[in-house]
Design a protein around this motif. Sequence first.
Motif, PDB file in Angstrom:
ATOM      1  N   VAL A  65       3.925  13.486  14.251  1.00 26.46           N
ATOM      2  CA  VAL A  65       2.659  14.220  14.318  1.00 26.46           C
ATOM      3  C   VAL A  65       1.487  13.260  14.160  1.00 26.46           C
ATOM      4  O   VAL A  65       0.516  13.305  14.934  1.00 26.46           O
ATOM      5  N   VAL A  66       1.571  12.390  13.177  1.00 27.78           N
ATOM      6  CA  VAL A  66       0.483  11.428  12.948  1.00 27.78           C
ATOM      7  C   VAL A  66       0.341  10.491  14.141  1.00 27.78           C
ATOM      8  O   VAL A  66      -0.777  10.181  14.570  1.00 27.78           O
ATOM      9  N   GLN A  67       1.458  10.058  14.726  1.00 27.72           N
ATOM     10  CA  GLN A  67       1.394   9.125  15.853  1.00 27.72           C
ATOM     11  C   GLN A  67       0.814   9.778  17.112  1.00 27.72           C
ATOM     12  O   GLN A  67       0.297   9.074  17.968  1.00 27.72           O
ATOM     13  N   LYS A  68       0.887  11.092  17.207  1.00 28.55           N
ATOM     14  CA  LYS A  68       0.252  11.760  18.341  1.00 28.55           C
ATOM     15  C   LYS A  68      -1.258  11.657  18.242  1.00 28.55           C
ATOM     16  O   LYS A  68      -1.944  11.544  19.254  1.00 28.55           O
ATOM     17  N   VAL A  69      -1.771  11.695  17.031  1.00 30.21           N
ATOM     18  CA  VAL A  69      -3.208  11.570  16.808  1.00 30.21           C
ATOM     19  C   VAL A  69      -3.625  10.103  16.826  1.00 30.21           C
ATOM     20  O   VAL A  69      -4.649   9.741  17.407  1.00 30.21           O
ATOM     21  N   LYS A  70      -2.826   9.254  16.181  1.00 32.43           N
ATOM     22  CA  LYS A  70      -3.114   7.819  16.083  1.00 32.43           C
ATOM     23  C   LYS A  70      -1.844   7.052  16.452  1.00 32.43           C
ATOM     24  O   LYS A  70      -1.041   6.709  15.581  1.00 32.43           O
ATOM     25  N   PRO A  71      -1.669   6.771  17.735  1.00 29.00           N
ATOM     26  CA  PRO A  71      -0.412   6.164  18.207  1.00 29.00           C
ATOM     27  C   PRO A  71      -0.030   4.845  17.530  1.00 29.00           C
ATOM     28  O   PRO A  71       1.144   4.552  17.376  1.00 29.00           O
ATOM     29  N   ASN A  72      -0.981   4.057  17.112  1.00 28.25           N
ATOM     30  CA  ASN A  72      -0.664   2.755  16.523  1.00 28.25           C
ATOM     31  C   ASN A  72      -0.808   2.750  14.999  1.00 28.25           C
ATOM     32  O   ASN A  72      -1.016   1.704  14.403  1.00 28.25           O
ATOM     33  N   ILE A  73      -0.656   3.911  14.378  1.00 29.34           N
ATOM     34  CA  ILE A  73      -0.905   4.033  12.939  1.00 29.34           C
ATOM     35  C   ILE A  73      -0.025   3.104  12.099  1.00 29.34           C
ATOM     36  O   ILE A  73      -0.515   2.491  11.153  1.00 29.34           O
ATOM     37  N   LEU A  74       1.239   2.980  12.421  1.00 29.44           N
ATOM     38  CA  LEU A  74       2.108   2.106  11.621  1.00 29.44           C
ATOM     39  C   LEU A  74       1.667   0.653  11.725  1.00 29.44           C
ATOM     40  O   LEU A  74       1.482  -0.020  10.709  1.00 29.44           O
ATOM     41  N   GLU A  75       1.521   0.176  12.941  1.00 27.62           N
ATOM     42  CA  GLU A  75       1.141  -1.227  13.137  1.00 27.62           C
ATOM     43  C   GLU A  75      -0.223  -1.501  12.504  1.00 27.62           C
ATOM     44  O   GLU A  75      -0.409  -2.513  11.836  1.00 27.62           O
ATOM     45  N   ARG A  76      -1.170  -0.595  12.699  1.00 26.72           N
ATOM     46  CA  ARG A  76      -2.516  -0.798  12.146  1.00 26.72           C
ATOM     47  C   ARG A  76      -2.482  -0.811  10.617  1.00 26.72           C
ATOM     48  O   ARG A  76      -3.121  -1.660   9.984  1.00 26.72           O
ATOM     49  N   THR A  77      -1.729   0.105  10.037  1.00 27.70           N
ATOM     50  CA  THR A  77      -1.649   0.165   8.579  1.00 27.70           C
ATOM     51  C   THR A  77      -0.980  -1.084   8.018  1.00 27.70           C
ATOM     52  O   THR A  77      -1.468  -1.666   7.045  1.00 27.70           O
ATOM     53  N   VAL A  78       0.112  -1.511   8.622  1.00 32.54           N
ATOM     54  CA  VAL A  78       0.791  -2.731   8.165  1.00 32.54           C
ATOM     55  C   VAL A  78      -0.161  -3.916   8.297  1.00 32.54           C
ATOM     56  O   VAL A  78      -0.303  -4.716   7.366  1.00 32.54           O
ATOM     57  N   ARG A  79      -0.826  -4.029   9.420  1.00 33.16           N
ATOM     58  CA  ARG A  79      -1.754  -5.138   9.666  1.00 33.16           C
ATOM     59  C   ARG A  79      -2.879  -5.161   8.624  1.00 33.16           C
ATOM     60  O   ARG A  79      -3.217  -6.203   8.081  1.00 33.16           O
ATOM     61  N   GLU A  80      -3.444  -4.000   8.349  1.00 29.59           N
ATOM     62  CA  GLU A  80      -4.566  -3.926   7.404  1.00 29.59           C
ATOM     63  C   GLU A  80      -4.134  -4.185   5.967  1.00 29.59           C
ATOM     64  O   GLU A  80      -4.879  -4.779   5.188  1.00 29.59           O
ATOM     65  N   GLN A  81      -2.950  -3.715   5.608  1.00 35.09           N
ATOM     66  CA  GLN A  81      -2.489  -3.820   4.231  1.00 35.09           C
ATOM     67  C   GLN A  81      -1.776  -5.133   3.915  1.00 35.09           C
ATOM     68  O   GLN A  81      -1.629  -5.491   2.743  1.00 35.09           O
ATOM     69  N   MET A  82      -1.321  -5.845   4.943  1.00 36.74           N
ATOM     70  CA  MET A  82      -0.505  -7.038   4.715  1.00 36.74           C
ATOM     71  C   MET A  82      -1.171  -8.075   3.811  1.00 36.74           C
ATOM     72  O   MET A  82      -0.507  -8.601   2.902  1.00 36.74           O
ATOM     73  N   PRO A  83      -2.448  -8.395   3.995  1.00 37.15           N
ATOM     74  CA  PRO A  83      -3.036  -9.381   3.075  1.00 37.15           C
ATOM     75  C   PRO A  83      -2.956  -8.947   1.607  1.00 37.15           C
ATOM     76  O   PRO A  83      -2.667  -9.766   0.726  1.00 37.15           O
ATOM     77  N   ASP A  84      -3.172  -7.655   1.343  1.00 31.74           N
ATOM     78  CA  ASP A  84      -3.079  -7.168  -0.032  1.00 31.74           C
ATOM     79  C   ASP A  84      -1.641  -7.202  -0.537  1.00 31.74           C
ATOM     80  O   ASP A  84      -1.392  -7.555  -1.692  1.00 31.74           O
ATOM     81  N   PHE A  85      -0.677  -6.837   0.318  1.00 31.45           N
ATOM     82  CA  PHE A  85       0.733  -6.900  -0.081  1.00 31.45           C
ATOM     83  C   PHE A  85       1.125  -8.337  -0.423  1.00 31.45           C
ATOM     84  O   PHE A  85       1.772  -8.584  -1.441  1.00 31.45           O
ATOM     85  N   ILE A  86       0.750  -9.248   0.441  1.00 30.21           N
ATOM     86  CA  ILE A  86       1.097 -10.653   0.200  1.00 30.21           C
ATOM     87  C   ILE A  86       0.437 -11.151  -1.081  1.00 30.21           C
ATOM     88  O   ILE A  86       1.066 -11.854  -1.875  1.00 30.21           O
ATOM     89  N   HIS A  87      -0.799 -10.769  -1.309  1.00 31.18           N
ATOM     90  CA  HIS A  87      -1.489 -11.145  -2.551  1.00 31.18           C
ATOM     91  C   HIS A  87      -0.697 -10.658  -3.777  1.00 31.18           C
ATOM     92  O   HIS A  87      -0.537 -11.398  -4.751  1.00 31.18           O
ATOM     93  N   GLU A  88      -0.187  -9.436  -3.722  1.00 29.71           N
ATOM     94  CA  GLU A  88       0.603  -8.882  -4.829  1.00 29.71           C
ATOM     95  C   GLU A  88       1.929  -9.628  -5.016  1.00 29.71           C
ATOM     96  O   GLU A  88       2.469  -9.668  -6.123  1.00 29.71           O
ATOM     97  N   LEU A  89       2.453 -10.205  -3.939  1.00 29.76           N
ATOM     98  CA  LEU A  89       3.737 -10.914  -4.012  1.00 29.76           C
ATOM     99  C   LEU A  89       3.588 -12.399  -4.359  1.00 29.76           C
ATOM    100  O   LEU A  89       4.586 -13.068  -4.648  1.00 29.76           O
ATOM    101  N   GLU A  90       2.364 -12.906  -4.345  1.00 29.25           N
ATOM    102  CA  GLU A  90       2.144 -14.336  -4.646  1.00 29.25           C
ATOM    103  C   GLU A  90       2.732 -14.755  -5.996  1.00 29.25           C
ATOM    104  O   GLU A  90       3.368 -15.815  -6.069  1.00 29.25           O
ATOM    105  N   PRO A  91       2.567 -13.971  -7.063  1.00 30.85           N
ATOM    106  CA  PRO A  91       3.158 -14.406  -8.345  1.00 30.85           C
ATOM    107  C   PRO A  91       4.691 -14.549  -8.280  1.00 30.85           C
ATOM    108  O   PRO A  91       5.254 -15.430  -8.925  1.00 30.85           O
TER     109      PRO A  91
END
Length: 168
Positions: free
Chosen positions: A55-81
């Motif tokens: 349902v979400v992908q019908k509204v925003k087809p690239n939602i997974l890729e966009r979310t991963v792309r946007e969040q990745m710097p923060d995820f990596i920052h959390e994993l640095e320690p």
Amino acid sequence: MSSQHADQADDIQAGTLAEHLLSARHFDPFVDDCTTLVAAQVKRRGMTMRTALSVVQKVKPNILERTVREQMPDFIHELEPFYAAYGQADPAGFAAYLGERDAQVADAVLHVADRRAERIHSRTIRSAYQRVRGRAQREVVSVVPDLAAVIQRHLRLSQTAEQGAANA
């Protein structure tokens, strides 16, 4: 040092996770693999999750890729320690190191998601997140070994590229 131990220790690198995984050369393939991982995990979670994603992908087809792309710097920052501690501990491999700390890694990943949820303006979406948040720890813990394997693979690709450039 045995050949197996040398191969496992290959992912110990100078620098940070961000320098290796968020670099222009490695970021897109890393995001692609993480997006594929997320999509596969959603498909394993049952009809409700697959339907919600559809349902979400019908509204925003690239939602997974966009979310991963946007969040990745923060995820990596959390994993640095974890990466810094891993370099000092020299265990069997970074994926194994993360796997041994799956609950802590899940907390770090969810910390990023929680911060993002705080910024959501839609009450409906924020409410939906809060309803699934309680189960999220258990779900993310189950994905840590796969996520760790993706991270380790891309660390090795980064190292191989750096060695190739140094030898050129």
